[in-house]
Write an enzyme that holds these catalytic residues in place. Structure first.
Site, PDB file in Angstrom:
ATOM      1  N   ARG A 224       2.705  61.829  31.549  1.00  0.00           N
ATOM      2  CA  ARG A 224       3.986  62.126  30.900  1.00  0.00           C
ATOM      3  C   ARG A 224       3.779  63.281  29.912  1.00  0.00           C
ATOM      4  O   ARG A 224       2.720  63.387  29.280  1.00  0.00           O
ATOM      5  CB  ARG A 224       4.521  60.908  30.136  1.00  0.00           C
ATOM      6  CG  ARG A 224       5.070  59.807  31.034  1.00  0.00           C
ATOM      7  CD  ARG A 224       6.365  60.212  31.749  1.00  0.00           C
ATOM      8  NE  ARG A 224       6.880  59.164  32.611  1.00  0.00           N
ATOM      9  CZ  ARG A 224       6.668  59.084  33.940  1.00  0.00           C
ATOM     10  NH1 ARG A 224       5.955  59.997  34.561  1.00  0.00           N
ATOM     11  NH2 ARG A 224       7.196  58.095  34.634  1.00  0.00           N
ATOM     12  N   HIS A 272       7.143  68.320  37.991  1.00  0.00           N
ATOM     13  CA  HIS A 272       7.080  66.848  38.095  1.00  0.00           C
ATOM     14  C   HIS A 272       7.191  66.399  39.563  1.00  0.00           C
ATOM     15  O   HIS A 272       8.105  65.659  39.930  1.00  0.00           O
ATOM     16  CB  HIS A 272       8.190  66.202  37.242  1.00  0.00           C
ATOM     17  CG  HIS A 272       7.899  64.764  36.896  1.00  0.00           C
ATOM     18  ND1 HIS A 272       8.280  64.172  35.721  1.00  0.00           N
ATOM     19  CD2 HIS A 272       7.260  63.778  37.598  1.00  0.00           C
ATOM     20  CE1 HIS A 272       7.901  62.900  35.705  1.00  0.00           C
ATOM     21  NE2 HIS A 272       7.264  62.641  36.828  1.00  0.00           N
TER      22      HIS A 272
HETATM   23  P1  NAP Z   1      -1.117  51.455  35.640  1.00  0.00           P
HETATM   24  O1  NAP Z   1      -1.482  50.854  36.963  1.00  0.00           O
HETATM   25  O2  NAP Z   1      -0.302  50.642  34.691  1.00  0.00           O
HETATM   26  O3  NAP Z   1      -2.503  51.837  34.926  1.00  0.00           O
HETATM   27  C1  NAP Z   1      -2.549  52.279  33.615  1.00  0.00           C
HETATM   28  C2  NAP Z   1      -4.006  52.525  33.223  1.00  0.00           C
HETATM   29  O4  NAP Z   1      -4.009  53.101  31.905  1.00  0.00           O
HETATM   30  C3  NAP Z   1      -4.822  51.228  33.145  1.00  0.00           C
HETATM   31  O5  NAP Z   1      -6.130  51.453  33.617  1.00  0.00           O
HETATM   32  C4  NAP Z   1      -4.851  50.924  31.650  1.00  0.00           C
HETATM   33  O6  NAP Z   1      -5.976  50.207  31.205  1.00  0.00           O
HETATM   34  C5  NAP Z   1      -4.882  52.328  31.072  1.00  0.00           C
HETATM   35  N1  NAP Z   1      -4.394  52.337  29.694  1.00  0.00           N
HETATM   36  C6  NAP Z   1      -3.172  51.964  29.230  1.00  0.00           C
HETATM   37  N2  NAP Z   1      -3.115  52.084  27.890  1.00  0.00           N
HETATM   38  C7  NAP Z   1      -4.333  52.529  27.506  1.00  0.00           C
HETATM   39  C8  NAP Z   1      -4.910  52.820  26.248  1.00  0.00           C
HETATM   40  N3  NAP Z   1      -4.234  52.677  25.113  1.00  0.00           N
HETATM   41  N4  NAP Z   1      -6.187  53.260  26.225  1.00  0.00           N
HETATM   42  C9  NAP Z   1      -6.897  53.390  27.369  1.00  0.00           C
HETATM   43  N5  NAP Z   1      -6.411  53.129  28.603  1.00  0.00           N
HETATM   44  C10 NAP Z   1      -5.147  52.691  28.656  1.00  0.00           C
HETATM   45  O7  NAP Z   1      -0.382  52.835  35.811  1.00  0.00           O
HETATM   46  P2  NAP Z   1      -0.324  53.765  37.121  1.00  0.00           P
HETATM   47  O8  NAP Z   1       0.511  53.163  38.159  1.00  0.00           O
HETATM   48  O9  NAP Z   1      -1.720  54.138  37.479  1.00  0.00           O
HETATM   49  O10 NAP Z   1       0.471  55.041  36.566  1.00  0.00           O
HETATM   50  C11 NAP Z   1       0.051  55.779  35.431  1.00  0.00           C
HETATM   51  C12 NAP Z   1       1.158  56.728  34.994  1.00  0.00           C
HETATM   52  O11 NAP Z   1       1.242  57.818  35.897  1.00  0.00           O
HETATM   53  C13 NAP Z   1       2.567  56.148  35.012  1.00  0.00           C
HETATM   54  O12 NAP Z   1       2.814  55.366  33.870  1.00  0.00           O
HETATM   55  C14 NAP Z   1       3.433  57.393  35.071  1.00  0.00           C
HETATM   56  O13 NAP Z   1       3.781  57.794  33.775  1.00  0.00           O
HETATM   57  C15 NAP Z   1       2.517  58.439  35.701  1.00  0.00           C
HETATM   58  N6  NAP Z   1       3.024  58.913  37.005  1.00  0.00           N
HETATM   59  C16 NAP Z   1       3.327  60.228  37.152  1.00  0.00           C
HETATM   60  C17 NAP Z   1       3.769  60.706  38.375  1.00  0.00           C
HETATM   61  C18 NAP Z   1       4.072  62.158  38.604  1.00  0.00           C
HETATM   62  O14 NAP Z   1       4.676  62.506  39.631  1.00  0.00           O
HETATM   63  N7  NAP Z   1       3.675  63.047  37.728  1.00  0.00           N
HETATM   64  C19 NAP Z   1       3.937  59.817  39.451  1.00  0.00           C
HETATM   65  C20 NAP Z   1       3.632  58.483  39.261  1.00  0.00           C
HETATM   66  C21 NAP Z   1       3.170  58.034  38.026  1.00  0.00           C
HETATM   67  P3  NAP Z   1      -6.278  48.704  31.715  1.00  0.00           P
HETATM   68  O15 NAP Z   1      -6.675  48.855  33.165  1.00  0.00           O
HETATM   69  O16 NAP Z   1      -7.386  48.251  30.872  1.00  0.00           O
HETATM   70  O17 NAP Z   1      -4.997  47.936  31.547  1.00  0.00           O
HETATM   71  C1  GLV Z   2       6.820  59.480  38.287  1.00  0.00           C
HETATM   72  O1  GLV Z   2       6.667  60.164  37.343  1.00  0.00           O
HETATM   73  C2  GLV Z   2       6.666  58.065  38.285  1.00  0.00           C
HETATM   74  O2  GLV Z   2       6.459  57.473  37.212  1.00  0.00           O
HETATM   75  O3  GLV Z   2       6.739  57.456  39.390  1.00  0.00           O
END
Ligand code: NAP
Ligand code: GLV
Length: 309
Positions: A224, A272
């Site tokens: 983000r 994005h």
């Molecule tokens: P997720 O499965 O919830 O994983 C989040 C990871 O971040 C986990 O490993 C978590 O640790 C870690 N984390 C959270 N808070 C933390 C902190 N304070 N310190 C250290 N590590 C921390 O999320 P995801 O599905 O992988 O997605 C991640 C993000 O990608 C989304 O929230 C979204 O904003 C972004 N995204 C962007 C796009 C794009 O097109 N640009 C697309 C999709 C997603 P733990 O494992 O210990 O809980």
């Molecule tokens: C994209 O940014 C998503 O969170 O899926």
């Protein structure tokens, strides 16, 4: 009972069709054309207008249309008994793996320079590090971060990962929590942000963080825009603290015309698009969660409101 989509900047007819392929009898409406607000029990949202969900007194649950849920949690009026979930799919993971691999290789192999040089008919070779000499650090080892890290490791890069709770992942050096953040940064040259946006992670890509990376360093932000402190990135680039940045997300989207990032040759910008949710891939998850919400069951991919993700 109805399920509604609230996503003003998305074309939603494909979503409605995908839901009806899974369950032709489900009553699906697209905001703002909602016949009877009292019938709405489930909302699927993306960048919904603030307080729009106030209008549905019988709402049981809300799903993000994507992986991130920050747009839902910042809507702090959502009553505590409205559960929040998100979508997770193999295509979201695959697209993110492609994006991060593409950017890492473009940085490593100087592709941006070569594309510019071609425009000027310039024949000039640059040295590049071998994958085995390049340390990539992935912030966030969740549904997206872990497979991204594993792919890079399988291709021979040195990979470090940082998460909130400790993890063991084959061939990846893992670090956890604030106490190990500096050690993680000091082993990293290309820093990839794949964290959820929470109170703890807002502004985490600041000067203090950038200064600790191994030189020469780059950042890739696919999480983000609010993770990054924009002025600190500009300062770090101007003072050679880091070499470049590849950004897919911004605090304000679309990135305003006047924004300083546009004129920087060492900042790459994409609008994005790193990983886009495909309706046909997640429609069944949404229908399943709708049915779970109606029968009071725990949702799949439910968000922990305390943790913020
Ligand atoms: P997720 O499965 O919830 O994983 C989040 C990871 O971040 C986990 O490993 C978590 O640790 C870690 N984390 C959270 N808070 C933390 C902190 N304070 N310190 C250290 N590590 C921390 O999320 P995801 O599905 O992988 O997605 C991640 C993000 O990608 C989304 O929230 C979204 O904003 C972004 N995204 C962007 C796009 C794009 O097109 N640009 C697309 C999709 C997603 P733990 O494992 O210990 O809980
Ligand atoms: C994209 O940014 C998503 O969170 O899926």
């Amino acid at each position: 009972m109805s399920l509604i989509f609230v996503a003003p900047d998305r074309s939603l007819s494909a979503w409605k069709d995908a839901i009806h392929k899974v369950d032709p009898n489900l009553d699906v409406e697209i905001w703002p054309q909602i016949d009877n607000p009292k019938r709405v029990q489930f909302a699927v949202c993306w960048n919904q207008p603030k307080h729009v969900l106030d209008n549905y007194p019988n709402l049981k649950a809300v799903s993000s249309l994507g992986a991130g849920v920050d747009h839902l949690l910042e809507d702090d009026f959502l009553p505590a008994d409205v559960n929040i979930c998100r979508v997770v799919s193999s295509s979201l993971i695959q697209q993110m793996k492609e994006y991060v691999l593409g950017t890492v290789i473009s940085i490593q192999r100087n592709f941006v320079h070569y594309i510019r040089q071609k425009d000027q008919q310039q024949w000039q070779a640059h040295t590049h590090p071998l994958a085995s000499d390049l340390a990539i650090g992935i912030m966030g080892l969740g549904k997206l971060g872990k497979p991204v890290a594993q792919q890079l490791s399988e291709l021979g890069y040195q990979v470090n990962g940082w998460s909130r709770s400790p993890k063991t992942i084959e061939n990846i050096s893992t670090f956890a929590g604030r106490d190990e953040f500096s050690a993680f940064l000091q082993k990293t040259q290309i820093l990839v942000c794949l964290l959820p946006l929470t109170d703890e992670t807002n502004g985490i890509l600041d000067l203090e963080t950038l200064k600790q990376l191994q030189s020469p360093s780059w950042i890739i932000n696919v999480a983000r825009g609010e993770h990054l402190v924009d002025e600190d990135l500009i300062y770090a680039l101007d003072t050679d603290i880091i070499k470049g940045a590849w950004l897919d997300v911004f605090s304000e989207e679309p990135l305003p015309d006047r924004h300083a990032f546009w004129n920087r040759s060492n900042i790459m910008i994409t609008p994005h698009i790193a990983s886009i949710t495909q309706p046909s891939e997640v429609a069944d998850q949404i229908v399943e969660n709708y049915k779970r919400a109606l029968s009071g069951m725990e949702l799949n991919y439910e968000v922990d409101r305390q943790k913020g993700y």
